[in-house]
Design a protein around this motif. Structure first.
Motif, PDB file in Angstrom:
ATOM      1  N   ASP A  70      13.086  -0.497 -18.477  1.00  0.00           N
ATOM      2  CA  ASP A  70      13.952   0.679 -18.656  1.00  0.00           C
ATOM      3  C   ASP A  70      14.487   0.765 -20.079  1.00  0.00           C
ATOM      4  OD1 ASP A  70      13.682   1.683 -16.120  1.00  0.00           O
ATOM      5  OD2 ASP A  70      15.531   0.788 -15.352  1.00  0.00           O
ATOM      6  N   ASP A  71      14.581  -0.366 -20.748  1.00  0.00           N
ATOM      7  CA  ASP A  71      15.151  -0.431 -22.096  1.00  0.00           C
ATOM      8  C   ASP A  71      14.080  -0.714 -23.151  1.00  0.00           C
ATOM      9  OD1 ASP A  71      17.403  -0.182 -23.716  1.00  0.00           O
ATOM     10  OD2 ASP A  71      17.653  -2.358 -23.829  1.00  0.00           O
ATOM     11  N   ALA A  72      12.843  -0.514 -22.796  1.00  0.00           N
ATOM     12  CA  ALA A  72      11.747  -0.835 -23.725  1.00  0.00           C
ATOM     13  C   ALA A  72      11.772   0.076 -24.942  1.00  0.00           C
ATOM     14  CB  ALA A  72      10.404  -0.704 -23.005  1.00  0.00           C
ATOM     15  N   ALA A  73      11.279  -0.456 -26.062  1.00  0.00           N
ATOM     16  CA  ALA A  73      11.261   0.315 -27.307  1.00  0.00           C
ATOM     17  C   ALA A  73      10.404   1.559 -27.155  1.00  0.00           C
ATOM     18  CB  ALA A  73      10.740  -0.564 -28.443  1.00  0.00           C
ATOM     19  N   GLU A  74       9.253   1.402 -26.578  1.00  0.00           N
ATOM     20  CA  GLU A  74       8.396   2.560 -26.309  1.00  0.00           C
ATOM     21  C   GLU A  74       8.710   3.036 -24.893  1.00  0.00           C
ATOM     22  OE1 GLU A  74       4.533   2.391 -27.932  1.00  0.00           O
ATOM     23  OE2 GLU A  74       3.657   3.673 -26.407  1.00  0.00           O
ATOM     24  N   PRO A  75       8.923   4.324 -24.707  1.00  0.00           N
ATOM     25  CA  PRO A  75       9.335   4.815 -23.393  1.00  0.00           C
ATOM     26  C   PRO A  75       8.455   4.306 -22.253  1.00  0.00           C
ATOM     27  CG  PRO A  75       9.464   6.574 -24.989  1.00  0.00           C
ATOM     28  CD  PRO A  75       8.810   5.402 -25.689  1.00  0.00           C
ATOM     29  N   ARG A  76       9.122   3.944 -21.201  1.00  0.00           N
ATOM     30  CA  ARG A  76       8.454   3.436 -20.009  1.00  0.00           C
ATOM     31  C   ARG A  76       7.579   4.514 -19.373  1.00  0.00           C
ATOM     32  NH1 ARG A  76      11.637   0.443 -15.072  1.00  0.00           N
ATOM     33  NH2 ARG A  76       9.776  -0.182 -13.901  1.00  0.00           N
ATOM     34  N   ARG A  77       6.423   4.067 -18.875  1.00  0.00           N
ATOM     35  CA  ARG A  77       5.542   4.963 -18.127  1.00  0.00           C
ATOM     36  C   ARG A  77       5.381   4.388 -16.725  1.00  0.00           C
ATOM     37  NH1 ARG A  77       0.688   5.045 -22.623  1.00  0.00           N
ATOM     38  NH2 ARG A  77       1.983   5.603 -24.412  1.00  0.00           N
ATOM     39  N   ALA A  78       4.737   5.169 -15.862  1.00  0.00           N
ATOM     40  CA  ALA A  78       4.533   4.726 -14.481  1.00  0.00           C
ATOM     41  C   ALA A  78       3.750   3.417 -14.420  1.00  0.00           C
ATOM     42  CB  ALA A  78       3.820   5.804 -13.685  1.00  0.00           C
ATOM     43  N   ASN A  79       2.895   3.180 -15.408  1.00  0.00           N
ATOM     44  CA  ASN A  79       2.057   1.971 -15.401  1.00  0.00           C
ATOM     45  C   ASN A  79       2.551   0.901 -16.380  1.00  0.00           C
ATOM     46  OD1 ASN A  79       1.373   3.421 -17.695  1.00  0.00           O
ATOM     47  ND2 ASN A  79      -0.833   3.002 -17.530  1.00  0.00           N
ATOM     48  N   SER A  80       3.815   0.975 -16.764  1.00  0.00           N
ATOM     49  CA  SER A  80       4.383  -0.039 -17.660  1.00  0.00           C
ATOM     50  C   SER A  80       4.605  -1.361 -16.924  1.00  0.00           C
ATOM     51  CB  SER A  80       5.735   0.432 -18.211  1.00  0.00           C
ATOM     52  OG  SER A  80       5.579   1.413 -19.200  1.00  0.00           O
ATOM     53  N   ARG A  81       4.299  -2.442 -17.598  1.00  0.00           N
ATOM     54  CA  ARG A  81       4.596  -3.785 -17.099  1.00  0.00           C
ATOM     55  C   ARG A  81       4.881  -4.699 -18.292  1.00  0.00           C
ATOM     56  NH1 ARG A  81       3.270  -4.864 -11.651  1.00  0.00           N
ATOM     57  NH2 ARG A  81       4.623  -6.669 -12.047  1.00  0.00           N
ATOM     58  N   LEU A  82       5.398  -5.879 -17.989  1.00  0.00           N
ATOM     59  CA  LEU A  82       5.565  -6.907 -19.013  1.00  0.00           C
ATOM     60  C   LEU A  82       4.427  -7.907 -18.840  1.00  0.00           C
ATOM     61  CD1 LEU A  82       9.413  -7.570 -18.893  1.00  0.00           C
ATOM     62  CD2 LEU A  82       8.138  -6.097 -20.481  1.00  0.00           C
ATOM     63  N   ALA A  83       3.672  -8.110 -19.900  1.00  0.00           N
ATOM     64  CA  ALA A  83       2.489  -8.979 -19.805  1.00  0.00           C
ATOM     65  C   ALA A  83       2.847 -10.379 -19.331  1.00  0.00           C
ATOM     66  CB  ALA A  83       1.775  -9.040 -21.153  1.00  0.00           C
ATOM     67  N   CYS A  84       4.027 -10.862 -19.708  1.00  0.00           N
ATOM     68  CA  CYS A  84       4.394 -12.229 -19.343  1.00  0.00           C
ATOM     69  C   CYS A  84       4.680 -12.387 -17.860  1.00  0.00           C
ATOM     70  CB  CYS A  84       5.573 -12.726 -20.170  1.00  0.00           C
ATOM     71  SG  CYS A  84       7.173 -12.008 -19.722  1.00  0.00           S
ATOM     72  N   GLN A  85       4.836 -11.269 -17.163  1.00  0.00           N
ATOM     73  CA  GLN A  85       5.158 -11.330 -15.739  1.00  0.00           C
ATOM     74  C   GLN A  85       3.947 -11.043 -14.853  1.00  0.00           C
ATOM     75  OE1 GLN A  85       8.413 -12.383 -14.790  1.00  0.00           O
ATOM     76  NE2 GLN A  85       8.085 -12.887 -16.954  1.00  0.00           N
ATOM     77  N   LEU A  86       2.781 -10.975 -15.473  1.00  0.00           N
ATOM     78  CA  LEU A  86       1.572 -10.635 -14.729  1.00  0.00           C
ATOM     79  C   LEU A  86       0.590 -11.795 -14.727  1.00  0.00           C
ATOM     80  CD1 LEU A  86       0.939  -7.034 -16.111  1.00  0.00           C
ATOM     81  CD2 LEU A  86       2.026  -7.674 -13.945  1.00  0.00           C
ATOM     82  N   ALA A  87      -0.123 -11.892 -13.608  1.00  0.00           N
ATOM     83  CA  ALA A  87      -1.198 -12.873 -13.492  1.00  0.00           C
ATOM     84  C   ALA A  87      -2.521 -12.127 -13.355  1.00  0.00           C
ATOM     85  CB  ALA A  87      -0.967 -13.770 -12.287  1.00  0.00           C
ATOM     86  N   VAL A  88      -3.566 -12.724 -13.867  1.00  0.00           N
ATOM     87  CA  VAL A  88      -4.895 -12.126 -13.735  1.00  0.00           C
ATOM     88  C   VAL A  88      -5.220 -12.034 -12.239  1.00  0.00           C
ATOM     89  CG1 VAL A  88      -7.352 -12.424 -14.204  1.00  0.00           C
ATOM     90  CG2 VAL A  88      -5.655 -13.054 -15.953  1.00  0.00           C
ATOM     91  N   PRO A  89      -5.509 -10.817 -11.757  1.00  0.00           N
ATOM     92  CA  PRO A  89      -5.807 -10.663 -10.332  1.00  0.00           C
ATOM     93  C   PRO A  89      -7.190 -11.215  -9.986  1.00  0.00           C
ATOM     94  CG  PRO A  89      -6.061  -8.577 -11.457  1.00  0.00           C
ATOM     95  CD  PRO A  89      -5.539  -9.548 -12.489  1.00  0.00           C
ATOM     96  N   ALA A  90      -7.441 -11.337  -8.704  1.00  0.00           N
ATOM     97  CA  ALA A  90      -8.700 -11.938  -8.243  1.00  0.00           C
ATOM     98  C   ALA A  90      -9.914 -11.136  -8.696  1.00  0.00           C
ATOM     99  CB  ALA A  90      -8.672 -12.079  -6.732  1.00  0.00           C
ATOM    100  N   ALA A  91      -9.793  -9.835  -8.741  1.00  0.00           N
ATOM    101  CA  ALA A  91     -10.935  -9.012  -9.152  1.00  0.00           C
ATOM    102  C   ALA A  91     -10.489  -8.057 -10.248  1.00  0.00           C
ATOM    103  CB  ALA A  91     -11.475  -8.250  -7.947  1.00  0.00           C
ATOM    104  N   PRO A  92     -10.319  -8.560 -11.462  1.00  0.00           N
ATOM    105  CA  PRO A  92      -9.737  -7.744 -12.534  1.00  0.00           C
ATOM    106  C   PRO A  92     -10.703  -6.746 -13.149  1.00  0.00           C
ATOM    107  CG  PRO A  92     -10.320  -9.881 -13.393  1.00  0.00           C
ATOM    108  CD  PRO A  92     -10.615  -9.917 -11.920  1.00  0.00           C
TER     109      PRO A  92
END
Ligand code: FES
Length: 108
Positions: A70-92
């Motif tokens: 919500d406070d990101a420098a670039e405006p948040r979009r529906a598909n915004s995430r933080l890379a550090c909070q994501l894991a590579v999914p089983a079928a990326p």
């Protein structure tokens, strides 16, 4: 899966299921990610936009991640995430991770 750095050419990578997306990006030299806090979900400078995959494959957004986006420098979009909070999914396969061009404004 593919990373797209700001203003740069896409970088296609392979990584094991469950690997931290920020660490994968760093390992491949993807530019644009500041990651000031080192992946502790307190800085918001690893803002990315994800596409090419069903959102539920990446798991839910935590309250901390949600607040930082919500406070990101670039405006948040529906598909915004933080890379550090994501894991590579089983079928990326077609997953595309585009690095937000602006990362710094969240540091106050
Ligand atoms: Fe700081 Fe992701 S590296 S929130």
């Amino acid at each position: 899966m593919t990373f797209v750095p700001p203003g740069g050419a896409p970088i296609t990578v392979s990584a094991p299921t469950g690997a931290n997306l920020l660490r994968v990006a760093m390992a491949y030299g993807v530019s644009g990610l500041v990651a000031e806090c080192g992946g502790d979900a307190v800085c918001g400078t690893c803002h990315v936009f994800v596409s090419g995959i069903e959102p539920q494959q990446l798991g839910a957004t935590s309250e901390a991640e949600d607040e930082l986006l919500d406070d990101a420098a670039e405006p948040r979009r529906a598909n915004s995430r933080l890379a550090c909070q994501l894991a590579v999914p089983a079928a990326p396969g077609p997953l595309v991770v585009t690095v937000a061009a602006e990362q710094w404004r969240t540091l106050r």
